[in-house]
Write an enzyme that holds these catalytic residues in place. Structure first.
Site, mmCIF file in Angstrom:
data_model
loop_
_atom_site.group_PDB
_atom_site.id
_atom_site.type_symbol
_atom_site.label_atom_id
_atom_site.label_comp_id
_atom_site.label_asym_id
_atom_site.label_seq_id
_atom_site.Cartn_x
_atom_site.Cartn_y
_atom_site.Cartn_z
ATOM 1 N N HIS A 33 -7.717 0.922 -6.059
ATOM 2 C CA HIS A 33 -7.824 0.249 -4.762
ATOM 3 C C HIS A 33 -8.628 -1.050 -5.239
ATOM 4 O O HIS A 33 -9.788 -1.288 -4.788
ATOM 5 C CB HIS A 33 -8.724 0.835 -3.898
ATOM 6 C CG HIS A 33 -8.427 0.159 -2.436
ATOM 7 N ND1 HIS A 33 -7.710 -0.737 -2.129
ATOM 8 C CD2 HIS A 33 -8.990 0.543 -1.126
ATOM 9 C CE1 HIS A 33 -8.029 -1.061 -0.855
ATOM 10 N NE2 HIS A 33 -8.848 -0.247 -0.283
ATOM 11 N N GLN A 78 -10.198 -3.935 -2.740
ATOM 12 C CA GLN A 78 -11.660 -3.213 -2.106
ATOM 13 C C GLN A 78 -12.695 -3.605 -3.180
ATOM 14 O O GLN A 78 -13.963 -4.158 -2.769
ATOM 15 C CB GLN A 78 -11.278 -1.803 -1.611
ATOM 16 C CG GLN A 78 -12.685 -1.254 -1.184
ATOM 17 C CD GLN A 78 -13.075 -1.814 0.238
ATOM 18 O OE1 GLN A 78 -12.259 -1.992 1.416
ATOM 19 N NE2 GLN A 78 -14.190 -2.338 0.362
ATOM 20 N N ARG A 92 1.083 -1.284 -0.030
ATOM 21 C CA ARG A 92 0.042 -0.046 0.078
ATOM 22 C C ARG A 92 0.761 1.384 -0.054
ATOM 23 O O ARG A 92 1.604 1.353 0.883
ATOM 24 C CB ARG A 92 -0.787 -0.091 1.206
ATOM 25 C CG ARG A 92 -1.389 1.321 1.523
ATOM 26 C CD ARG A 92 -2.828 1.352 2.532
ATOM 27 N NE ARG A 92 -3.714 0.757 2.248
ATOM 28 C CZ ARG A 92 -5.052 0.812 2.885
ATOM 29 N NH1 ARG A 92 -5.035 1.564 3.803
ATOM 30 N NH2 ARG A 92 -5.977 0.078 2.081
ATOM 31 N N ARG A 114 -13.539 -8.440 2.635
ATOM 32 C CA ARG A 114 -12.170 -8.294 2.123
ATOM 33 C C ARG A 114 -11.275 -9.573 2.562
ATOM 34 O O ARG A 114 -10.736 -10.008 1.601
ATOM 35 C CB ARG A 114 -11.618 -6.995 3.167
ATOM 36 C CG ARG A 114 -12.029 -5.858 2.815
ATOM 37 C CD ARG A 114 -11.402 -5.210 1.147
ATOM 38 N NE ARG A 114 -10.094 -5.050 0.914
ATOM 39 C CZ ARG A 114 -9.284 -4.187 1.554
ATOM 40 N NH1 ARG A 114 -9.981 -3.178 2.175
ATOM 41 N NH2 ARG A 114 -8.137 -4.219 1.196
ATOM 42 N N ASP A 123 -17.363 7.243 -1.317
ATOM 43 C CA ASP A 123 -15.914 7.218 -0.420
ATOM 44 C C ASP A 123 -15.567 8.551 0.093
ATOM 45 O O ASP A 123 -16.503 9.598 -0.246
ATOM 46 C CB ASP A 123 -14.713 6.916 -1.420
ATOM 47 C CG ASP A 123 -13.360 6.402 -0.506
ATOM 48 O OD1 ASP A 123 -13.457 6.355 0.754
ATOM 49 O OD2 ASP A 123 -12.633 6.285 -1.236
ATOM 50 N N CYS A 162 -16.281 1.906 1.100
ATOM 51 C CA CYS A 162 -15.065 0.872 1.580
ATOM 52 C C CYS A 162 -14.658 1.146 3.107
ATOM 53 O O CYS A 162 -13.807 0.339 3.453
ATOM 54 C CB CYS A 162 -13.973 1.348 0.453
ATOM 55 S SG CYS A 162 -13.260 2.852 0.807
HETATM 56 N N1 NVA Z 1 -10.032 6.656 -1.049
HETATM 57 C C1 NVA Z 1 -9.404 6.332 0.248
HETATM 58 C C2 NVA Z 1 -9.796 4.683 0.475
HETATM 59 C C3 NVA Z 1 -9.379 4.349 1.884
HETATM 60 C C4 NVA Z 1 -9.597 2.848 2.080
HETATM 61 C C5 NVA Z 1 -8.124 6.575 0.292
HETATM 62 O O1 NVA Z 1 -7.228 6.565 -0.530
HETATM 63 O O2 NVA Z 1 -7.761 6.953 1.358
HETATM 64 N N1 CP Z 2 -11.068 0.138 2.929
HETATM 65 C C1 CP Z 2 -9.806 -0.088 3.514
HETATM 66 O O1 CP Z 2 -9.000 -0.403 2.559
HETATM 67 O O2 CP Z 2 -9.535 0.285 4.625
HETATM 68 P P1 CP Z 2 -8.151 0.271 5.437
HETATM 69 O O3 CP Z 2 -7.606 1.552 4.889
HETATM 70 O O4 CP Z 2 -8.526 0.422 6.885
HETATM 71 O O5 CP Z 2 -7.367 -0.679 5.161
#
Ligand code: NVA
Ligand code: CP
Length: 303
Positions: free
Chosen positions: A129, A132, A102, A287, A219, A259
């Site tokens: 992502h 997800q 990540r 997930r 989101d 998500c």
């Molecule tokens: N769009 C959000 C998703 C978090 C799971 C981010 O990238 O922070």
């Molecule tokens: N939805 C998701 O990816 O959550 P986290 O940021 O908690 O991993």
């Protein structure tokens, strides 16, 4: 450079491979699944951003399949002090059987994958992502039976989640309607590529997107790494809340997905988030199941 199989984006899997993945996830979700396809295998989890769901679901999933997961904060490993990604990829490939990462720049994940001789899984970048959206699709299938012939409405930021929904629509052939404020639309190339495959429309009007939709999803307005834009974005996204009025425009069977983490009162009202159409907890649970199927497919000893 290697030809190892990775999962960086939904189109990395063909439609039949995606369908097989969902079937395997459903099988793994049923009580009584005891196979251990990851026995003796280790997945490294590199995190340059925060996580609750991704970290816990990969760690628990690897353990449940007989394997092991190793949490590697980029603040602690030498990557964070400037060791090149291509060197990290080749070193970790000598110890591990897979890497989940990540991070911010999607190109970094592509570079990691191109130098790794083990599978790399994208656990979120600024662009995508995909894990997800796999979980979201499993949730749609469980709640509505199928995504075939359904309309999915995306309301809000054209972010990593929106881009992965666009890829999913193109790969699986359902209709997707995105409502994003001007200047906050999805990636233009991903949009154009998938509009050639299925019906995907972009509007600035949330009502237009939600009308008659079977899935309404959103989101946060400011993703990880955009914290300093929070105030500007909050102004730009006024009116992009998924509330009961918007849900009333959707199909009577419509479900709500997010998500997580969610900001109640910003992109979604408390009433919708906690209401009967919300599937957010199943979505979070899924997930675990889709990622177990993904790890078994990419790293599993039975393949
Ligand atoms: N769009 C959000 C998703 C978090 C799971 C981010 O990238 O922070
Ligand atoms: N939805 C998701 O990816 O959550 P986290 O940021 O908690 O991993």
């Amino acid at each position: 450079m290697t030809s190892t199989r990775h999962f960086l984006t939904i189109p990395d899997f063909t439609r039949p491979e995606l369908l097989a993945l969902f079937d395997l996830a459903a099988r793994m979700k049923r009580p009584g699944y005891t196979d251990t396809p990851l026995a003796g295998r280790t997945l490294g989890l590199i995190f340059a951003k925060s996580s609750t769901r991704t970290r816990v679901s990969f760690e628990v999933g690897a353990y449940q399949l007989g394997g092991h997961a190793l949490f590697l904060s980029s603040r602690d490993i030498q990557l964070g002090r400037g060791e090149p990604i291509r060197d990290t990829a080749r070193v970790l490939s000598r110890y591990l059987d897979g890497i989940m990462i990540r991070t911010f720049d999607h190109a970094d994940v592509e570079e990691l994958a191109s130098y790794a001789s083990i599978p790399v899984i994208n656990g979120l970048t600024d662009l995508l992502h995909p894990c997800q959206v796999l979980a979201d699709l499993l949730t749609v299938r469980e709640s509505l039976g199928t995504w075939d012939g359904k309309v999915v409405a995306w309301v809000g930021d054209g972010n990593n989640m929106a881009n992965s929904w666009i890829n999913a629509a193109g790969s699986l052939g359902f209709e997707l309607r995105l409502a994003c404020p001007d200047g906050y639309g999805p990636d233009a190339r991903i949009l154009a590529r998938n509009q050639a495959k299925t019906r995907i429309t972009l509007t600035t009007d949330p009502c237009e997107a939600a009308r008659g939709a079977q899935v309404v999803t959103t989101d946060v307005w400011a993703s990880m790494g955009q914290e300093q834009e929070q105030e500007v974005r909050a102004r730009a996204f006024q009116g992009y809340i998924v509330d009961a009025a918007l849900m009333r425009l959707a199909d009577p069977s419509a479900i709500f997905l997010h998500c997580l983490p969610a900001h109640r009162g910003e992109e979604v009202s408390e009433e919708v988030f906690e209401g009967p159409r919300s599937r957010v907890w199943d979505e979070a649970e899924n997930r675990l199941h889709v990622q177990k199927a993904l790890m078994a497919t990419l790293m599993g000893g039975w393949q």
